[in-house]
Write an enzyme that holds these catalytic residues in place. Structure first.
Site, PDB file in Angstrom:
ATOM      1  CB  CYS A   1      64.526   6.808-100.127  1.00 19.10           C
ATOM      2  SG  CYS A   1      65.048   7.836 -98.762  1.00 19.10           S
TER       3      CYS A   1
ATOM      4  N   GLY B   1      36.369  -9.056 -97.922  1.00 22.96           N
ATOM      5  CA  GLY B   1      37.161  -8.314 -96.955  1.00 22.96           C
ATOM      6  C   GLY B   1      36.822  -6.839 -97.124  1.00 22.96           C
TER       7      GLY B   1
ATOM      8  CD  GLU C   1      36.902 -16.658-100.144  1.00 23.57           C
ATOM      9  OE1 GLU C   1      36.864 -17.643 -99.391  1.00 23.57           O
ATOM     10  OE2 GLU C   1      37.707 -16.538-101.079  1.00 23.57           O
TER      11      GLU C   1
HETATM   12  C1  LIG Z   1      42.029 -11.337-100.793  1.00 21.30           C
HETATM   13  C2  LIG Z   1      41.022 -12.406-100.867  1.00 21.30           C
HETATM   14  C3  LIG Z   1      39.679 -12.165-100.520  1.00 21.30           C
HETATM   15  C4  LIG Z   1      39.165 -10.804-100.134  1.00 21.30           C
HETATM   16  O1  LIG Z   1      39.173  -9.903-101.182  1.00 21.30           O
HETATM   17  P1  LIG Z   1      38.353  -8.537-101.069  1.00 21.30           P
HETATM   18  O2  LIG Z   1      38.713  -7.811-102.315  1.00 21.30           O
HETATM   19  O3  LIG Z   1      38.859  -7.852 -99.849  1.00 21.30           O
HETATM   20  O4  LIG Z   1      36.923  -8.878-100.969  1.00 21.30           O
HETATM   21  C5  LIG Z   1      38.815 -13.220-100.535  1.00 21.30           C
HETATM   22  N1  LIG Z   1      39.211 -14.465-100.885  1.00 21.30           N
HETATM   23  C6  LIG Z   1      40.483 -14.738-101.229  1.00 21.30           C
HETATM   24  C7  LIG Z   1      40.842 -16.123-101.594  1.00 21.30           C
HETATM   25  C8  LIG Z   1      41.420 -13.718-101.243  1.00 21.30           C
HETATM   26  O5  LIG Z   1      42.676 -13.999-101.603  1.00 21.30           O
END
Ligand SMILES: *Cc1c(COP(=O)(O)O)cnc(C)c1O
Length: 421
Positions: free
Chosen positions: A339, A273, A271
């Protein structure tokens, strides 16, 4: 190298024109780059049956981005109701969505159950009695505690609020099974922005060993292991790319060994991002002021409402001044207008000579950039653009307006005087 050369080559020659058309500041995302990274990930892990990336929606929660993820075959990792809504709006349902919430409220579980449900990834054993209906497929988030040393952003697992402890694992799955669960998965997330791929390989080893242990004790089989996100990107020019190829080879080999030994293998879920969209986004902002006091400052028209990472994590984001690459200027702080003295995109950075009106391209804002923005000090969030593969530049989110900002001040008047005791 931050920001791919390919993105640069397609953005920089048109950046003045785009800025003139849409105005500054804006985040701009590179469709071609995101597609390429997504396709490469799918290809590299194609040796594992049922491999699937669940894009971490919080990194870049824009419907146009999510549609792109869907076209790559990705699922969606959500942890809030708005993230569930966004994913479902573009057509995700059921096993396309993993709900990895923590400290979850009852109404969030109800929302997760709606519209064909999703995969519930529970953060604690106590939540078993709080889910409205025990689903057939259940996953737990595992926190290895002292068994793993966390990396820099995510910290030490012992201090992390997430997941069930090592000692609770067998009991958690036993209880879930006794409550009617028939299909099982397990998840962990022990790294963030990690550039050493062996960390992810170790996570795979850890989860495969754990499911073998649970299978032995309870006789249940795991349908998937989810090794989380946390794949890093090089924000600094001197950093190396994460070696995903080596990671894929070693992880695939671990799955083959597991299958040889157990006669089956789970699916592999991830998962990420940042890894998918991070380098394929940039914040374009215009220099509007210069001042020379104890230090020299360049003031730009974006501020930390557009990008929090430097203030929050002292994160480095590379900056280019298109048209002036390679020119030697001097050391400056690049600042916004909030600020707060940590409203700085760069601190004591050597940049080319910058004049009012110059555009600055702040790299690697494609994940945890716009989404993390906030409105403190009445500062509004900028627009988001998508650079399509054919060169078209599309507005995919307008900038916030003062009306948006004041929307929560428009409501039916209410008051109440507590009777007291
Ligand atoms: C934030 C998060 C991700 C993604 O993290 P990246 O650093 O963007 O890969 C995946 N799984 C969970 C549970 C997260 O909280």
């Amino acid at each position: 190298m931050p920001m791919t050369e390919n993105f640069k080559e397609r953005l920089f020659p048109s950046v003045e024109e785009i800025a003139a058309h849409y105005g500054t500041p804006f985040h701009i995302y590179d469709e071609a780059g995101i597609r390429k990274t997504g396709e490469e990930l799918n290809e590299l892990f194609s040796g594992i049956k049922g491999f699937r990336e669940y894009y971490a929606v919080k990194a870049l929660p824009n419907p146009e981005i999510l549609k792109l993820m869907k076209s790559l075959g990705f699922g969606f990792d959500c942890s809030s109701i708005p993230e569930l809504m966004l994913s479902r709006d573009i057509g995700a349902c059921g096993d396309d969505i993993m709900f990895t919430s923590n400290n979850t409220a009852p109404h969030e579980f109800l929302a997760a159950e709606e519209q064909g449900g999703c995969i519930l990834n529970l953060d604690d054993i106590s939540l078993l009695s709080k889910v409205p209906k025990m689903p057939e497929l259940i996953s737990f988030r595992y926190n290895p505690g002292p068994r793993r040393t966390g990396n820099v952003i995510i910290g030490n697992p012992v201090e992390a609020k997430y997941g069930i402890s090592h000692g609770q694992v067998v009991d958690a799955y036993r209880q879930a099974r006794d409550l009617g669960a028939k299909r099982f998965g397990i998840h962990t997330m022990v790294a963030s922005n990690e550039l050493d791929y062996s960390y992810m390989v170790q996570t795979t080893v850890m989860l495969l060993e754990l499911i073998a242990k649970v299978e032995k004790e309870l006789g249940i089989r795991f349908e998937f292991i989810n090794i989380g996100g946390g794949l890093g990107i090089p924000y600094k020019p001197e950093q190396q790319q994460l070696n995903v190829k080596a990671m894929a080879q070693e992880v695939t080999a671990l799955f083959s060994e597991f299958e040889a030994e157990h006669g089956y293998a789970p699916r592999l879920y991830m998962e990420s991002g940042r890894f998918i969209t991070g380098p394929h986004g940039a914040l374009v902002t215009k220099a509007i002021n210069k001042k020379e006091i104890y230090r020299d400052y360049v003031g730009v028209d974006a501020c930390m409402s557009a990008l929090m990472r430097p203030a929050l994590y002292e994160a480095y984001h590379h900056i280019d001044v298109p048209g002036k690459e390679g020119q030697h200027g001097h050391v400056v702080d690049v600042v916004g207008s909030l600020c707060e003295n940590n409203d700085k995109f760069a601190v004591q950075r050597e940049l080319p000579p910058i004049e009012d009106g110059d555009l600055l391209v702040i790299h690697d804002t494609g994940a945890h950039g716009h989404a993390m923005g906030f409105n403190y000090n009445g500062r509004l969030r900028p627009q988001e653009l998508m650079l399509r593969t054919d060169g078209t530049v599309e507005l995919i989110r307008r900038e916030e307006t003062v009306e948006d900002h004041f929307a929560t001040l428009s409501f039916e008047a209410k008051s109440f005087k507590p009777a007291g005791k």
